[in-house]
Design an enzyme around this catalytic site. Structure first.
Site, PDB file in Angstrom:
ATOM      1  N   HIS A  26       1.261   4.899  -2.390  1.00  0.00           N
ATOM      2  CA  HIS A  26       0.897   5.767  -3.509  1.00  0.00           C
ATOM      3  C   HIS A  26       2.188   6.434  -3.955  1.00  0.00           C
ATOM      4  O   HIS A  26       2.798   7.180  -3.172  1.00  0.00           O
ATOM      5  CB  HIS A  26      -0.120   6.819  -3.065  1.00  0.00           C
ATOM      6  N   HIS A  49      -9.682   1.182  -1.297  1.00  0.00           N
ATOM      7  CA  HIS A  49      -9.600   1.763   0.043  1.00  0.00           C
ATOM      8  C   HIS A  49     -11.002   1.675   0.652  1.00  0.00           C
ATOM      9  O   HIS A  49     -11.982   2.058   0.006  1.00  0.00           O
ATOM     10  CB  HIS A  49      -9.193   3.231  -0.017  1.00  0.00           C
ATOM     11  N   HIS A  91       0.861  -1.195   0.000  1.00  0.00           N
ATOM     12  CA  HIS A  91       0.000   0.000   0.000  1.00  0.00           C
ATOM     13  C   HIS A  91       0.890   1.237   0.000  1.00  0.00           C
ATOM     14  O   HIS A  91       1.331   1.718   1.043  1.00  0.00           O
ATOM     15  CB  HIS A  91      -0.929  -0.026   1.223  1.00  0.00           C
ATOM     16  N   ASP A 101       1.797   3.917   2.850  1.00  0.00           N
ATOM     17  CA  ASP A 101       0.754   4.763   2.254  1.00  0.00           C
ATOM     18  C   ASP A 101       1.355   5.943   1.489  1.00  0.00           C
ATOM     19  O   ASP A 101       1.475   5.871   0.263  1.00  0.00           O
ATOM     20  CB  ASP A 101      -0.238   5.231   3.324  1.00  0.00           C
ATOM     21  N   ASP A 102       1.673   7.021   2.196  1.00  0.00           N
ATOM     22  CA  ASP A 102       2.256   8.221   1.573  1.00  0.00           C
ATOM     23  C   ASP A 102       3.433   8.661   2.435  1.00  0.00           C
ATOM     24  O   ASP A 102       3.333   9.640   3.199  1.00  0.00           O
ATOM     25  CB  ASP A 102       1.189   9.334   1.509  1.00  0.00           C
ATOM     26  N   GLU A 121     -11.238   3.449   6.006  1.00  0.00           N
ATOM     27  CA  GLU A 121     -10.222   4.358   6.561  1.00  0.00           C
ATOM     28  C   GLU A 121     -10.971   5.434   7.347  1.00  0.00           C
ATOM     29  O   GLU A 121     -10.815   5.533   8.561  1.00  0.00           O
ATOM     30  CB  GLU A 121      -9.383   4.973   5.424  1.00  0.00           C
TER      31      GLU A 121
HETATM   32  N1  HPA Z   1      -6.664   7.426   1.381  1.00  0.00           N
HETATM   33  C1  HPA Z   1      -7.345   7.782   0.304  1.00  0.00           C
HETATM   34  N2  HPA Z   1      -6.767   8.276  -0.780  1.00  0.00           N
HETATM   35  C2  HPA Z   1      -5.445   8.406  -0.793  1.00  0.00           C
HETATM   36  C3  HPA Z   1      -4.688   8.048   0.292  1.00  0.00           C
HETATM   37  C4  HPA Z   1      -5.324   7.517   1.442  1.00  0.00           C
HETATM   38  O1  HPA Z   1      -4.739   7.158   2.480  1.00  0.00           O
HETATM   39  N3  HPA Z   1      -3.401   8.310  -0.040  1.00  0.00           N
HETATM   40  C5  HPA Z   1      -3.395   8.783  -1.295  1.00  0.00           C
HETATM   41  N4  HPA Z   1      -4.631   8.855  -1.761  1.00  0.00           N
HETATM   42 ZN    ZN Z   2      -3.773   4.781   0.552  1.00  0.00          ZN
END
Ligand code: HPA
Ligand code: ZN
Length: 337
Positions: free
Chosen positions: A21, A199, A19, A280-281, A202
């Protein structure tokens, strides 16, 4: 505190990242360099200013900055540099395999052609395979704040590259954009043969996780935190062994949890769910995958066996062929022998 022995173990364990991006690995240093190269003004002048802006109270606040940051990505070389920089960091964390998301619509809607974005990323993936020994799969993500029709347009535009994608994902603003909004699109993606990720849970309610799993039939749930509010759903996820890609430092940064001690990872391991730890990021949330493992181990007092289980889950939950999964699991055994 994670003891130095666990830090060592985490570094030694071969890992997969499921996971990530790629646009979320855009470090402010590189962002400023590319802004200069492309002669684009950024709202922040110094690294300190940039980092100070990375202080979010929810998903949307992050997304606003994330979409703004990627404006400076214009050329194939930019996407190449971005992707290679991530792979080099992944290498330092002993990552052996990556399944990365990217958001083509966030680039095509500002006039950067699909092929520029995709070919730049793919070239770096090839270099990462050849020179860093990291295999990477690419997952094309749909932006869920856009329409299903927009998603179909992307599917058509991307046709020439379909054999380059292992699957599709769904990201961006979750609440108000449930999985079933994309039912027909995902039906089509399944027919094409794509693996299906979404996703869910969250920020969105457990019903979104149910929809993704039971109505859409996804192969993997990204995040999935809020499934924990629905015990029957937890049993279903356990019985199906559908992988969950948890992102602890992301959860903390976006206030999905207010303390890393409240991360669901340990409970999910104890309940036999196929949970994985991911970044994630990482440029926005304070750490790459190694740091996610370390901080989570420290906050939840994870055992060595639980850390090893997380590394094993990262391969078991991947879209790699069975033989490759077996080989990676054997390399984990070797690393701890
Ligand atoms: N959630 C939803 N969209 C996203 C995320 C995330 O954690 N990171 C990059 N786009
Ligand atoms: Zn994500």
């Amino acid at each position: 505190m994670t003891n130095s022995h666990q830090t060592d173990l985490i570094a030694r364990l071969p890992k997969a990242e499921l996971h990530l991006h790629i646009e979320g690995s855009f470090e402010p240093e590189l962002m400023m360099a590319l802004a200069a190269r492309n002669k684009i003004d950024l709202p922040f002048k110094t690294l300190e200013d940039a980092k100070a802006a990375y202080n979010f109270s929810n998903l949307q606040e992050f997304l606003d900055l994330y979409y703004q940051g990627m404006q400076v990505l214009r050329t194939e070389e930019d996407f190449f540099d971005l992707t290679l920089a991530y792979l080099q960091r992944a290498k330092a964390d002993n990552v052996r395999h990556v399944e990365m998301f990217y958001d083509p619509q966030a680039h095509t809607e500002r006039g950067v052609p699909f092929g520029v974005v995709t070919d730049g990323i793919l070239a770096a993936i090839r270099k990462g395979e050849q020179e860093l020994g990291i295999s990477s799969y690419l997952i094309m993500s749909f932006l869920r704040h856009l329409s299903e029709e927009d998603g179909f347009d992307l599917l058509v535009e991307s046709e020439r590259w379909h054999d380059k994608f292992v699957g599709v994902g769904l990201d961006s603003s979750e609440v108000g954009h449930p999985p079933l909004k994309f039912e027909r699109l995902y039906q089509r993606c399944a027919e094409i043969g794509f693996k299906l990720c979404m996703h869910a849970g969250e920020e969105g309610p457990p019903s979104y996780v149910r929809e993704a799993l039971l109505d859409i039939g996804v192969d993997r749930i990204d995040h999935g935190n809020r499934c924990m509010e629905d015990p029957e759903l937890v049993s279903i996820i356990r019985d199906m062994q559908v992988p969950l890609t948890n992102c602890p430092l992301s959860n903390l940064s976006l206030c999905v949890i207010d303390d890393l001690k409240k991360s669901p990872v340990k409970a999910q391991l104890e309940q036999g769910l196929l949970v994985t730890v991911n970044s994630d990021d990482p440029a926005y949330f304070g750490g790459y995958i190694g740091r996610n493992y370390e901080k989570t181990a420290e906050a939840l007092d994870l055992s060595n066996d639980q850390l090893i289980q997380l590394a094993r889950n990262s391969f078991t939950g991947s879209f790699l062929p069975e033989a490759a999964i077996k080989a990676h699991l054997a390399s984990i055994d070797e690393s701890i022998a």
